[in-house]
Design an enzyme around this catalytic site. Structure first.
Site, mmCIF file in Angstrom:
data_model
loop_
_atom_site.group_PDB
_atom_site.id
_atom_site.type_symbol
_atom_site.label_atom_id
_atom_site.label_comp_id
_atom_site.label_asym_id
_atom_site.label_seq_id
_atom_site.Cartn_x
_atom_site.Cartn_y
_atom_site.Cartn_z
ATOM 1 N N SER A 151 10.574 36.452 77.715
ATOM 2 C CA SER A 151 9.201 36.828 77.363
ATOM 3 C C SER A 151 9.090 38.184 76.683
ATOM 4 C CB SER A 151 8.311 36.773 78.604
ATOM 5 O OG SER A 151 8.882 37.483 79.676
ATOM 6 N N HIS B 143 7.187 30.263 77.202
ATOM 7 C CA HIS B 143 6.994 30.634 75.792
ATOM 8 C C HIS B 143 7.603 29.635 74.816
ATOM 9 C CE1 HIS B 143 5.410 34.573 76.941
ATOM 10 N NE2 HIS B 143 6.324 34.521 77.897
ATOM 11 N N LYS C 201 -0.504 29.750 77.680
ATOM 12 C CA LYS C 201 0.027 30.379 76.463
ATOM 13 C C LYS C 201 -0.241 29.466 75.261
ATOM 14 C CE LYS C 201 2.589 33.505 79.213
ATOM 15 N NZ LYS C 201 3.616 33.633 80.216
HETATM 16 C C1 PLP Z 1 3.547 34.156 81.534
HETATM 17 C C2 PLP Z 1 4.767 33.735 82.213
HETATM 18 C C3 PLP Z 1 4.719 33.147 83.473
HETATM 19 C C4 PLP Z 1 3.460 33.078 84.266
HETATM 20 O O1 PLP Z 1 2.625 32.079 83.815
HETATM 21 P P1 PLP Z 1 1.083 32.160 84.135
HETATM 22 O O2 PLP Z 1 0.590 30.792 83.903
HETATM 23 O O3 PLP Z 1 0.513 33.187 83.221
HETATM 24 O O4 PLP Z 1 0.947 32.576 85.570
HETATM 25 C C5 PLP Z 1 5.885 32.644 83.995
HETATM 26 N N1 PLP Z 1 7.057 32.755 83.340
HETATM 27 C C6 PLP Z 1 7.144 33.345 82.152
HETATM 28 C C7 PLP Z 1 8.459 33.436 81.471
HETATM 29 C C8 PLP Z 1 6.013 33.860 81.546
HETATM 30 O O5 PLP Z 1 6.098 34.481 80.379
#
Ligand code: PLP
Length: 397
Positions: free
Chosen positions: A184, A212, A244
């Site tokens: 990320s 992602h 996302k």
């Molecule tokens: C954003 C993210 C999460 C968390 O997901 P949410 O739905 O925002 O709680 C988990 N793992 C990774 C790699 C992320 O980037």
């Protein structure tokens, strides 16, 4: 009257001043949306290069219409947990559609990616077991392993040999290897083919957090493993987050019936929380239809073209970009104060780019995390490059 007990408020005040001194104090600001990639903050309109709405679906009319229609049918809140009365037709359909999309037998909807990762590792593992993880994994995989009570071993970033050594040292323990698909804060991709082969050899389960990658990479946006050409079964559990590229909220975990059923029976962050609002599930279903269809393909193409444009421009300007094939483009500046100053200077020029500091990234690697969206225009990317060129010089001086 003094009890002799140390003062918790005083300790918190001390921690707060340390954070301020280290330029690590985080301030909450209110962002008023002005469009898919624009928002007003503190009276100033900014172009956003820091979100995770990679395909620009969060403001797409198809998602909005699906959510509004579902509110008409189901109301707003789900009212209870999935295993009480909270699990409705929108949730069930979303799980089926995600499972079908990824070519897996089952899928389970969680309240968020964070909750899903806590639940997955806690449900699969216990004391005496082994959890092997990439050092740059997202914080919630780390937290999940801690919650499980399993022995946690973290290998240097993307180092398959090191992961193999960690698994080999404890062959008497049940083991899970967990990795982000796309990292990320770096935007690079896990060596999933090698990790999958390793897990098969070692009899370990492979869990891939594709927060992602899902929606963004691979045919029909099926994610990192699909982009690398792996068969669906190579990954035992794949996590798709819905906040996302899906432009909604929540997360779905896909895998075989044994594993998914184990999550349903055991994951505390699934059992003891209210189900997602049905309208959010409906919006995620609408997003999945777009992601699988022509519009998704068009948006992925556009995103890839903008990413290539950004990288080409950055290279011409000599900006210190890391290699990243995804819309996450980190510009590592080193000292925390440099990253913070660069972010502030960009904000004055009308660009919102997040400064990422430890503990989110390793010490001495504070950075600007630039993210692209299919909704950006080419001239906005060019203008950002020009601003970065000036700002990186400014903070170096
Ligand atoms: C954003 C993210 C999460 C968390 O997901 P949410 O739905 O925002 O709680 C988990 N793992 C990774 C790699 C992320 O980037």
């Amino acid at each position: 009257m003094s009890s002799g007990r140390p003062c918790l408020r005083a300790r918190l005040a001390g921690l707060a001043s340390t954070l301020r001194e280290q330029a690590r104090w985080r301030a909450l600001r209110c962002w008023e949306p002005l469009g898919p990639v624009q928002a007003r903050v503190e009276g100033r309109a900014q172009v956003l290069f820091c979100g995770n709405d990679y395909l620009g679906l969060a403001t797409h009319p198809a998602l909005r219409d699906a959510a509004v229609a579902a509110i008409g049918r189901c109301g707003v809140g789900a009212g209870s947990a999935h295993l009480v009365t909270g699990h409705g037709p929108e949730h069930a359909a979303l799980e089926e559609e995600v499972a079908e999309w990824l070519g897996r037998p089952r899928a389970l909807l969680f309240g968020s990616g964070y909750l899903a990762n806590l639940g997955i590792l806690q449900a699969l593992l216990g004391p005496g077991d082994l959890c092997v993880q990439d050092k740059l994994n997202h914080a919630c995989l780390l937290d999940g392993a801690r919650l499980s009570g399993a022995l946690l071993r973290r290998y240097p970033h993307a180092d398959v040999e090191a992961a193999a050594r960690q698994l080999a040292t404890r062959r008497e323990a049940c083991a899970v290897l967990a990795t982000d698909g796309v990292f990320s804060m770096d935007g690079d991709i896990a060596p999933l083919a090698e990790l999958a082969a390793l897990c098969r050899r070692e009899g370990a389960l492979l869990v891939v957090d594709d927060a992602h990658g899902a929606g963004v990479l691979g045919e029909q946006g099926r994610g990192t493993a699909a982009m690398l050409g792996l068969p669906a079964e190579a990954v035992d559990l794949q996590l798709v987050t819905l906040g996302k590229a899906f432009g909604a909220y929540g997360a779905v975990v896909a895998g075989d019936a044994t594993l998914v059923e184990a999550l349903l029976q055991r994951a505390r962050s699934y059992l003891f929380t209210t189900a997602l609002p049905p309208a959010v599930a409906a919006a995620a279903r609408a997003a999945l239809r777009l992601i699988r269809g022509e519009e998704g393909a068009r948006r992925r193409e556009r995103l890839a073209a903008l990413t290539a444009r950004f990288r080409r421009g950055a290279e011409q300007l000599g900006l210190p970009l890391r290699p990243s094939p995804t819309p996450i483009q980190p510009l590592v500046l080193g000292a925390d104060a440099r990253a913070v100053a660069a972010s502030a200077a960009l904000a004055r020029r009308g660009f919102a780019v997040a400064a990422i500091r430890p503990p989110t990234v390793p010490e001495g690697q504070a950075r600007l995390r630039i993210t692209l969206s299919a909704e950006h225009r080419a001239d906005q990317v060019d203008a950002l490059l020009e601003a970065l060129h000036e700002v990186v010089r400014e903070v170096a001086a």
